[in-house]
Design a protein around this motif. Structure first.
Motif, PDB file in Angstrom:
ATOM      1  N   PRO A  45      11.018  -6.071  -1.276  1.00 52.50           N
ATOM      2  CA  PRO A  45       9.535  -6.582  -2.020  1.00 52.50           C
ATOM      3  C   PRO A  45       9.074  -8.145  -1.445  1.00 52.50           C
ATOM      4  CG  PRO A  45      11.934  -8.370  -2.628  1.00 52.50           C
ATOM      5  CD  PRO A  45      12.258  -7.340  -1.169  1.00 52.50           C
ATOM      6  N   LEU A  46       7.792  -7.356  -1.219  1.00 52.50           N
ATOM      7  CA  LEU A  46       6.417  -8.199  -1.025  1.00 52.50           C
ATOM      8  C   LEU A  46       5.367  -9.179  -1.629  1.00 52.50           C
ATOM      9  CD1 LEU A  46       5.838  -5.416   1.637  1.00 52.50           C
ATOM     10  CD2 LEU A  46       6.802  -7.441   2.381  1.00 52.50           C
ATOM     11  N   ASP A  47       5.746 -10.068  -1.155  1.00 52.03           N
ATOM     12  CA  ASP A  47       4.096 -11.230  -1.994  1.00 52.03           C
ATOM     13  C   ASP A  47       3.277 -11.038  -1.407  1.00 52.03           C
ATOM     14  OD1 ASP A  47       3.428 -13.403  -3.112  1.00 52.03           O
ATOM     15  OD2 ASP A  47       3.729 -14.763  -2.101  1.00 52.03           O
ATOM     16  N   ALA A  48       2.676  -9.592  -1.935  1.00 54.47           N
ATOM     17  CA  ALA A  48       1.159  -9.559  -1.721  1.00 54.47           C
ATOM     18  C   ALA A  48       0.367  -9.202  -3.034  1.00 54.47           C
ATOM     19  CB  ALA A  48       0.968  -8.630  -0.425  1.00 54.47           C
ATOM     20  N   PRO A  49      -0.600  -8.833  -2.890  1.00 52.60           N
ATOM     21  CA  PRO A  49      -1.345  -8.684  -4.185  1.00 52.60           C
ATOM     22  C   PRO A  49      -1.492  -7.150  -4.775  1.00 52.60           C
ATOM     23  CG  PRO A  49      -3.074  -9.986  -2.590  1.00 52.60           C
ATOM     24  CD  PRO A  49      -1.833  -9.749  -1.647  1.00 52.60           C
ATOM     25  N   ALA A  50      -1.905  -6.841  -5.682  1.00 54.15           N
ATOM     26  CA  ALA A  50      -1.425  -4.917  -6.229  1.00 54.15           C
ATOM     27  C   ALA A  50      -2.912  -4.888  -5.304  1.00 54.15           C
ATOM     28  CB  ALA A  50      -1.478  -5.064  -7.661  1.00 54.15           C
ATOM     29  N   ILE A  51      -2.325  -3.336  -4.946  1.00 56.43           N
ATOM     30  CA  ILE A  51      -3.592  -2.622  -4.839  1.00 56.43           C
ATOM     31  C   ILE A  51      -4.357  -1.297  -5.794  1.00 56.43           C
ATOM     32  CG2 ILE A  51      -3.923  -0.604  -3.437  1.00 56.43           C
ATOM     33  CD1 ILE A  51      -2.212  -1.804  -1.571  1.00 56.43           C
ATOM     34  N   ASN A  52      -5.544  -1.926  -5.636  1.00 59.47           N
ATOM     35  CA  ASN A  52      -6.321  -1.398  -7.209  1.00 59.47           C
ATOM     36  C   ASN A  52      -7.031   0.615  -6.773  1.00 59.47           C
ATOM     37  OD1 ASN A  52      -6.527  -3.027  -8.968  1.00 59.47           O
ATOM     38  ND2 ASN A  52      -8.141  -3.994  -8.302  1.00 59.47           N
ATOM     39  N   SER A  53      -6.902   0.215  -5.020  1.00 56.04           N
ATOM     40  CA  SER A  53      -7.367   1.191  -3.887  1.00 56.04           C
ATOM     41  C   SER A  53      -7.549   1.816  -2.846  1.00 56.04           C
ATOM     42  CB  SER A  53      -8.793   1.606  -4.377  1.00 56.04           C
ATOM     43  OG  SER A  53      -9.829   2.836  -3.746  1.00 56.04           O
ATOM     44  N   ALA A  54      -6.321   2.805  -2.043  1.00 59.13           N
ATOM     45  CA  ALA A  54      -6.267   2.252  -0.731  1.00 59.13           C
ATOM     46  C   ALA A  54      -6.416   4.057  -0.769  1.00 59.13           C
ATOM     47  CB  ALA A  54      -5.246   1.684  -0.789  1.00 59.13           C
ATOM     48  N   THR A  57      -3.413   5.762  10.000  1.00 62.25           N
ATOM     49  CA  THR A  57      -4.040   4.048   9.463  1.00 62.25           C
ATOM     50  C   THR A  57      -3.860   3.957   8.147  1.00 62.25           C
ATOM     51  OG1 THR A  57      -5.581   5.050  10.775  1.00 62.25           O
ATOM     52  CG2 THR A  57      -6.461   3.315   9.349  1.00 62.25           C
ATOM     53  N   SER A  58      -4.304   2.417   7.102  1.00 54.89           N
ATOM     54  CA  SER A  58      -3.622   2.218   5.703  1.00 54.89           C
ATOM     55  C   SER A  58      -4.929   1.397   5.586  1.00 54.89           C
ATOM     56  CB  SER A  58      -2.119   1.502   6.030  1.00 54.89           C
ATOM     57  OG  SER A  58      -1.262   2.052   6.333  1.00 54.89           O
ATOM     58  N   ALA A  59      -5.470   1.977   4.763  1.00 60.10           N
ATOM     59  CA  ALA A  59      -7.000   1.794   3.960  1.00 60.10           C
ATOM     60  C   ALA A  59      -7.002   0.714   3.028  1.00 60.10           C
ATOM     61  CB  ALA A  59      -7.527   2.163   4.914  1.00 60.10           C
ATOM     62  N   VAL A  60      -6.849  -0.676   2.806  1.00 58.24           N
ATOM     63  CA  VAL A  60      -7.055  -0.942   1.286  1.00 58.24           C
ATOM     64  C   VAL A  60      -8.110  -1.035   1.042  1.00 58.24           C
ATOM     65  CG1 VAL A  60      -6.504  -3.289  -0.033  1.00 58.24           C
ATOM     66  CG2 VAL A  60      -4.578  -2.473   1.945  1.00 58.24           C
ATOM     67  N   GLU A  61      -8.386  -0.631   0.542  1.00 59.18           N
ATOM     68  CA  GLU A  61     -10.146  -0.616  -0.145  1.00 59.18           C
ATOM     69  C   GLU A  61     -10.700  -1.129  -1.347  1.00 59.18           C
ATOM     70  OE1 GLU A  61      -9.897   3.285  -1.048  1.00 59.18           O
ATOM     71  OE2 GLU A  61      -9.477   3.695   1.152  1.00 59.18           O
ATOM     72  N   GLU A  62      -9.472  -1.699  -1.804  1.00 60.49           N
ATOM     73  CA  GLU A  62      -9.729  -3.039  -3.066  1.00 60.49           C
ATOM     74  C   GLU A  62      -8.089  -3.944  -3.308  1.00 60.49           C
ATOM     75  OE1 GLU A  62     -11.906  -3.189  -7.739  1.00 60.49           O
ATOM     76  OE2 GLU A  62     -11.973  -1.486  -7.192  1.00 60.49           O
ATOM     77  N   ALA A  72      -3.054   1.738  12.539  1.00 62.52           N
ATOM     78  CA  ALA A  72      -3.716   0.784  12.019  1.00 62.52           C
ATOM     79  C   ALA A  72      -4.442   0.011  10.499  1.00 62.52           C
ATOM     80  CB  ALA A  72      -5.029   1.283  12.844  1.00 62.52           C
ATOM     81  N   PHE A  73      -4.046  -0.786  10.184  1.00 61.15           N
ATOM     82  CA  PHE A  73      -4.320  -1.480   9.371  1.00 61.15           C
ATOM     83  C   PHE A  73      -6.066  -1.907   8.749  1.00 61.15           C
ATOM     84  CE2 PHE A  73      -5.018  -5.216   6.317  1.00 61.15           C
ATOM     85  CZ  PHE A  73      -4.475  -4.673   5.224  1.00 61.15           C
ATOM     86  N   ILE A  74      -6.345  -1.449   7.849  1.00 60.60           N
ATOM     87  CA  ILE A  74      -7.828  -1.369   7.955  1.00 60.60           C
ATOM     88  C   ILE A  74      -8.399  -2.043   5.937  1.00 60.60           C
ATOM     89  CG2 ILE A  74     -10.711  -0.333   7.513  1.00 60.60           C
ATOM     90  CD1 ILE A  74      -9.576   1.540   9.325  1.00 60.60           C
ATOM     91  N   PHE A  75      -8.653  -3.449   6.079  1.00 64.68           N
ATOM     92  CA  PHE A  75      -8.976  -4.193   4.830  1.00 64.68           C
ATOM     93  C   PHE A  75     -10.285  -3.675   4.947  1.00 64.68           C
ATOM     94  CE2 PHE A  75      -9.778  -8.031   1.998  1.00 64.68           C
ATOM     95  CZ  PHE A  75      -9.693  -7.563   0.695  1.00 64.68           C
ATOM     96  N   ASP A  76     -11.157  -2.629   4.294  1.00 63.23           N
ATOM     97  CA  ASP A  76     -12.741  -2.813   3.963  1.00 63.23           C
ATOM     98  C   ASP A  76     -13.348  -1.446   2.936  1.00 63.23           C
ATOM     99  OD1 ASP A  76     -15.555  -2.830   4.560  1.00 63.23           O
ATOM    100  OD2 ASP A  76     -14.956  -2.830   6.718  1.00 63.23           O
ATOM    101  N   SER A  77     -14.154  -0.898   2.940  1.00 59.44           N
ATOM    102  CA  SER A  77     -15.000  -0.132   1.898  1.00 59.44           C
ATOM    103  C   SER A  77     -14.907   1.203   2.530  1.00 59.44           C
ATOM    104  CB  SER A  77     -16.537  -0.670   1.391  1.00 59.44           C
ATOM    105  OG  SER A  77     -16.670   0.392   2.483  1.00 59.44           O
TER     106      SER A  77
END
Length: 372
Positions: free
Chosen positions: A2-11, A147-152, A209-214
């Motif tokens: 289990p990871l204490d991280a926000p839910a992902i709306n878009s990735a 690459t794991s990209a989290v957009e929102e 890589a991990f990306i948090f961006d549009s």
């Protein structure tokens, strides 16, 4: 885990496979790839890029390929063809849900050979269409990058908060690990990270890589990361060619100086010519690959590129290739010197024989004159 991280709306989970297939590819001969139009694919920088930026010297060509479905998820697929002989196949799997679910998706897609087999199948279609443009095709080498990209996010934090509060979750996602990592490994995994604005983040590792961006900005970062990996597969190709040549030299050996007969001279000339072409080809191809992306100043994307290059140890590969080039060059010079020396000795021998013949003819003529 289990990871204490926000839910992902878009990735999006991206899997990129870089294939080195030829010495060069004539992009002017490519019109359609796998039935789709091939269009120039330059770097599309941010709407307000820094004054100093990076760009492809010769933009690759890009084309959309048929989508694939794995584990019930349909991924879009895109090919990119670089003029220095590399073809990339990139899959994009969309995701919405919990952070742990995104980690599970990473793990499931990265294990086994399903993705690489799909990439090779699509590559075969691309190469069939690109066959007239391939110059000196060779055995294919491949590099992969994920690459794991989290957009929102459901509760979007800024980059600093995301790192401080959820660093372990980022590492688990990037490395596709279900078990907790040591604090030292977490620190090392997050060491090379960059933010352009307070609300974006990119972290690079040697194979992920991990990306948090549009999505738009993430695409540029993906292109920069992909380019670095294309250089790696190029260096591996040069290294393989040089190893094969050095192995051939060691296997056949070189005749000692006392045995450089005419046959050996011909062999030396042929080997020297082949080595000379190899040296020119590899140095030319290496220069073309190195100069394919123009890096100016200390711009954001240039820093990201240098970080990926550092993770991939491109400088180490380049030094190793230069060392092997020097070894091959020494053999080349030795062959040239020995061939020239043997040729000089052969010419000297011919001169001596001609003089001897002239002396014999003169003596015979003199004896004939005396008898008469």
């Amino acid at each position: 885990m289990p990871l204490d991280a926000p839910a992902i709306n878009s990735a999006t989970f991206y899997a990129s496979f870089l294939f080195d297939v030829a010495d060069t590819i004539d992009l002017t001969k490519l019109g359609r790839i796998a039935g789709e139009s091939a269009e120039p694919a330059p770097l599309k920088l941010r709407a307000a890029p820094a004054h100093e930026h990076i760009q492809f010297a010769i933009p690759p060509l890009g084309a959309n390929l048929p989508s694939i479905t794995l584990d019930g998820i349909t991924a879009t697929t895109r090919a990119k063809i670089y003029d220095y002989g590399v073809i990339s196949i990139r899959f994009a799997f969309p995701y919405t849900g919990s952070w742990s679910g995104f980690v599970d998706l990473n793990i499931n897609l990265r294990k086994g050979d399903r993705l690489i087999n799909e990439a090779r199948r699509l590559l075969a279609n691309v190469m069939r269409d690109a066959a007239p443009a391939l110059i000196e095709p060779h055995a294919t080498l491949v590099e992969d990058y994920f690459t794991s990209a989290v957009e929102e996010l459901a509760a979007p934090p800024d980059a600093a908060t995301l790192l401080s509060a959820h660093g372990a979750a980022i590492v688990a996602l990037m490395l596709a690990e279900q078990l907790p990592l040591s604090p030292e490994e977490e620190v090392e995994s997050l060491r090379l990270r960059f933010s352009y604005f307070p609300d974006d983040l990119v972290v690079v590792q040697w194979d992920a890589a991990f990306i948090f961006d549009s999505r738009e900005n993430a695409t540029v970062l993906l292109d920069v990361i992909e380019f670095a990996n294309s250089q790696l597969v190029e260096f591996r190709t040069y290294d393989t060619r040089l190893d094969a040549e050095l192995d051939a030299i060691h296997a056949t050996g070189l005749p000692p100086q006392s045995q450089w007969r005419p046959l050996h001279r011909r062999e030396a000339d042929e080997r020297a010519e082949a080595l000379g072409h190899l040296l020119v080809d590899i140095r030319e191809l290496a220069d073309r690959a190195s100069n394919a992306l123009k890096i100016v100043g200390d711009a954001y994307y240039a820093r990201v590129y240098r970080a990926v290059a550092s993770r991939l140890a491109l400088d180490v590969w380049q030094r190793e290739i230069e060392s092997k080039l020097d070894s091959v060059n020494e053999v080349y010079r030795y062959l040239i010197d020995r061939a020239q020396s043997a040729r000089s000795e052969f010419l000297e021998l011919i001169v001596i024989v001609l003089i001897a013949i002239e002396i014999v003819v003169g003596v015979v003529s003199l004896l004939a004159t005396v008898r008469h």
